[in-house]
Design a protein around this motif. Structure first.
Motif, PDB file in Angstrom:
ATOM      1  N   ASP A 198       0.833  -1.205   0.000  1.00 23.31           N
ATOM      2  CA  ASP A 198       0.000   0.000   0.000  1.00 23.31           C
ATOM      3  C   ASP A 198       0.871   1.260   0.000  1.00 23.31           C
ATOM      4  OD1 ASP A 198      -2.572   1.428   0.254  1.00 23.31           O
ATOM      5  OD2 ASP A 198      -1.813   1.934   2.262  1.00 23.31           O
ATOM      6  N   TYR A 199       1.909   1.249   0.814  1.00 23.25           N
ATOM      7  CA  TYR A 199       2.852   2.358   0.911  1.00 23.25           C
ATOM      8  C   TYR A 199       3.480   2.617  -0.462  1.00 23.25           C
ATOM      9  CZ  TYR A 199       5.968   4.938   4.178  1.00 23.25           C
ATOM     10  OH  TYR A 199       6.636   5.873   4.900  1.00 23.25           O
ATOM     11  N   PHE A 200       3.935   1.554  -1.105  1.00 27.57           N
ATOM     12  CA  PHE A 200       4.542   1.641  -2.432  1.00 27.57           C
ATOM     13  C   PHE A 200       3.547   2.222  -3.433  1.00 27.57           C
ATOM     14  CE2 PHE A 200       5.364  -0.156  -6.609  1.00 27.57           C
ATOM     15  CZ  PHE A 200       6.700   0.146  -6.796  1.00 27.57           C
ATOM     16  N   THR A 201       2.330   1.686  -3.428  1.00 28.10           N
ATOM     17  CA  THR A 201       1.295   2.112  -4.384  1.00 28.10           C
ATOM     18  C   THR A 201       0.966   3.590  -4.229  1.00 28.10           C
ATOM     19  OG1 THR A 201       0.363  -0.114  -4.485  1.00 28.10           O
ATOM     20  CG2 THR A 201      -1.089   1.691  -5.130  1.00 28.10           C
ATOM     21  N   ARG A 202       0.715   4.016  -3.001  1.00 27.25           N
ATOM     22  CA  ARG A 202       0.337   5.417  -2.771  1.00 27.25           C
ATOM     23  C   ARG A 202       1.451   6.373  -3.192  1.00 27.25           C
ATOM     24  NH1 ARG A 202      -0.693   6.505   2.721  1.00 27.25           N
ATOM     25  NH2 ARG A 202       0.092   4.473   3.312  1.00 27.25           N
ATOM     26  N   TYR A 203       2.699   6.058  -2.836  1.00 24.19           N
ATOM     27  CA  TYR A 203       3.786   6.975  -3.167  1.00 24.19           C
ATOM     28  C   TYR A 203       4.061   6.990  -4.667  1.00 24.19           C
ATOM     29  CZ  TYR A 203       8.038   9.699  -2.770  1.00 24.19           C
ATOM     30  OH  TYR A 203       8.983  10.678  -2.905  1.00 24.19           O
ATOM     31  N   PHE A 204       4.042   5.831  -5.323  1.00 27.86           N
ATOM     32  CA  PHE A 204       4.243   5.787  -6.772  1.00 27.86           C
ATOM     33  C   PHE A 204       3.173   6.620  -7.471  1.00 27.86           C
ATOM     34  CE2 PHE A 204       3.414   4.161 -10.993  1.00 27.86           C
ATOM     35  CZ  PHE A 204       4.680   4.123 -11.556  1.00 27.86           C
ATOM     36  N   ASN A 205       1.900   6.436  -7.094  1.00 23.32           N
ATOM     37  CA  ASN A 205       0.811   7.179  -7.734  1.00 23.32           C
ATOM     38  C   ASN A 205       0.943   8.683  -7.500  1.00 23.32           C
ATOM     39  OD1 ASN A 205      -0.321   4.919  -8.883  1.00 23.32           O
ATOM     40  ND2 ASN A 205      -1.801   4.623  -7.249  1.00 23.32           N
ATOM     41  N   LYS A 206       1.416   9.057  -6.321  1.00 23.75           N
ATOM     42  CA  LYS A 206       1.616  10.480  -6.023  1.00 23.75           C
ATOM     43  C   LYS A 206       2.709  11.066  -6.906  1.00 23.75           C
ATOM     44  CE  LYS A 206       2.968  13.536  -2.253  1.00 23.75           C
ATOM     45  NZ  LYS A 206       3.354  13.618  -0.850  1.00 23.75           N
ATOM     46  N   LYS A 207       3.799  10.332  -7.128  1.00 20.74           N
ATOM     47  CA  LYS A 207       4.934  10.818  -7.911  1.00 20.74           C
ATOM     48  C   LYS A 207       4.755  10.644  -9.423  1.00 20.74           C
ATOM     49  CE  LYS A 207       8.321  12.131  -5.866  1.00 20.74           C
ATOM     50  NZ  LYS A 207       8.610  13.529  -5.575  1.00 20.74           N
ATOM     51  N   ASN A 208       3.825   9.789  -9.854  1.00 22.77           N
ATOM     52  CA  ASN A 208       3.675   9.453 -11.274  1.00 22.77           C
ATOM     53  C   ASN A 208       2.295   9.880 -11.782  1.00 22.77           C
ATOM     54  OD1 ASN A 208       5.061   8.228 -13.514  1.00 22.77           O
ATOM     55  ND2 ASN A 208       3.589   6.547 -13.401  1.00 22.77           N
ATOM     56  N   LYS A 209       1.819  11.043 -11.368  1.00 26.44           N
ATOM     57  CA  LYS A 209       0.454  11.499 -11.692  1.00 26.44           C
ATOM     58  C   LYS A 209       0.175  11.564 -13.188  1.00 26.44           C
ATOM     59  CE  LYS A 209      -0.355  14.042  -7.504  1.00 26.44           C
ATOM     60  NZ  LYS A 209      -0.475  15.324  -6.852  1.00 26.44           N
ATOM     61  N   LYS A 210       1.182  11.823 -13.987  1.00 23.71           N
ATOM     62  CA  LYS A 210       0.981  11.953 -15.437  1.00 23.71           C
ATOM     63  C   LYS A 210       1.163  10.637 -16.169  1.00 23.71           C
ATOM     64  CE  LYS A 210       2.304  16.769 -15.568  1.00 23.71           C
ATOM     65  NZ  LYS A 210       3.209  17.779 -16.097  1.00 23.71           N
ATOM     66  N   GLY A 211       1.457   9.559 -15.425  1.00 24.25           N
ATOM     67  CA  GLY A 211       1.720   8.268 -16.061  1.00 24.25           C
ATOM     68  C   GLY A 211       0.761   7.192 -15.589  1.00 24.25           C
ATOM     69  N   ALA A 212       1.197   5.949 -15.705  1.00 28.81           N
ATOM     70  CA  ALA A 212       0.393   4.788 -15.314  1.00 28.81           C
ATOM     71  C   ALA A 212       0.064   4.868 -13.822  1.00 28.81           C
ATOM     72  CB  ALA A 212       1.154   3.502 -15.615  1.00 28.81           C
TER      73      ALA A 212
END
Length: 186
Positions: A80-94
């Protein structure tokens, strides 16, 4: 002035010589991570991981019943930690999703070696926050769910998290850094 320019060039070349890629593709194209149309389900696979030369699950058993009992909850928090941070940093991507049924792709993160770090860095103010942090080595594979084909393989090399008071916190912080590195790939 010439000496200054030569010195600046020497410093730049030296810095480039010591620069290190901690996450780099060995197969495929990272565009799969940058395409906003893609949704990716993440799975961590610890079956090949070792800690201090011992299989990860054997290492857990040696840590005690509490570790083994708490691991499924801790692993879910790490994901969950990984998912939330990736989505926060990759808003313009997948985007990473929690439901594999809606995912266009699957990402399998397979640590091969984990250094769980130590608490020393957490108690010494002024030192590098990564001193004593957990370190990850391994691979990341991205599969296309429609075809089952591998579209990207990345190598993790010394993904280092910040120090923390417990091994699980240090592992979470390393995964946090992994998410940032992955979202920042160009």
């Amino acid at each position: 002035m010439k000496k200054f320019l030569l010195l600046a060039a020497a410093i730049l070349v030296s810095a480039m010589a010591f620069a290190k890629d901690y996450l780099y593709p060995t197969f495929g194209d990272i565009s799969v991570l940058k395409d906003k149309a893609n949704t990716i389900f993440v799975q961590f696979d610890y079956t090949q991981a070792t800690v201090s030369g011992i299989n990860f699950f054997e290492w857990q058993k040696a840590r005690g019943e509490e570790w083994v009992r708490d691991w499924p909850r801790e692993e879910a928090e790490i994901r969950d930690y990984f998912t939330r941070y990736f989505n926060k940093k990759n808003k313009k991507g997948a985007a990473l999703v929690s439901d594999p049924a809606i995912a266009t792709h699957k990402m399998i993160i397979t640590p091969s070696m984990i250094d769980m770090g130590n608490t020393g860095g957490a108690f010494v103010p002024g030192f590098n926050p990564k001193s004593g942090g957990a370190v990850l080595w391994g691979t990341i594979e991205v599969l296309d769910n429609r075809t089952g084909q591998t579209v990207l393989v990345l190598k993790m090399d010394e993904i280092r998290g910040n120090s923390g008071y417990s091994e699980t916190i240090r592992l979470k912080l390393a995964v946090y850094d992994l998410a940032g590195e992955l979202a920042g790939l160009k």
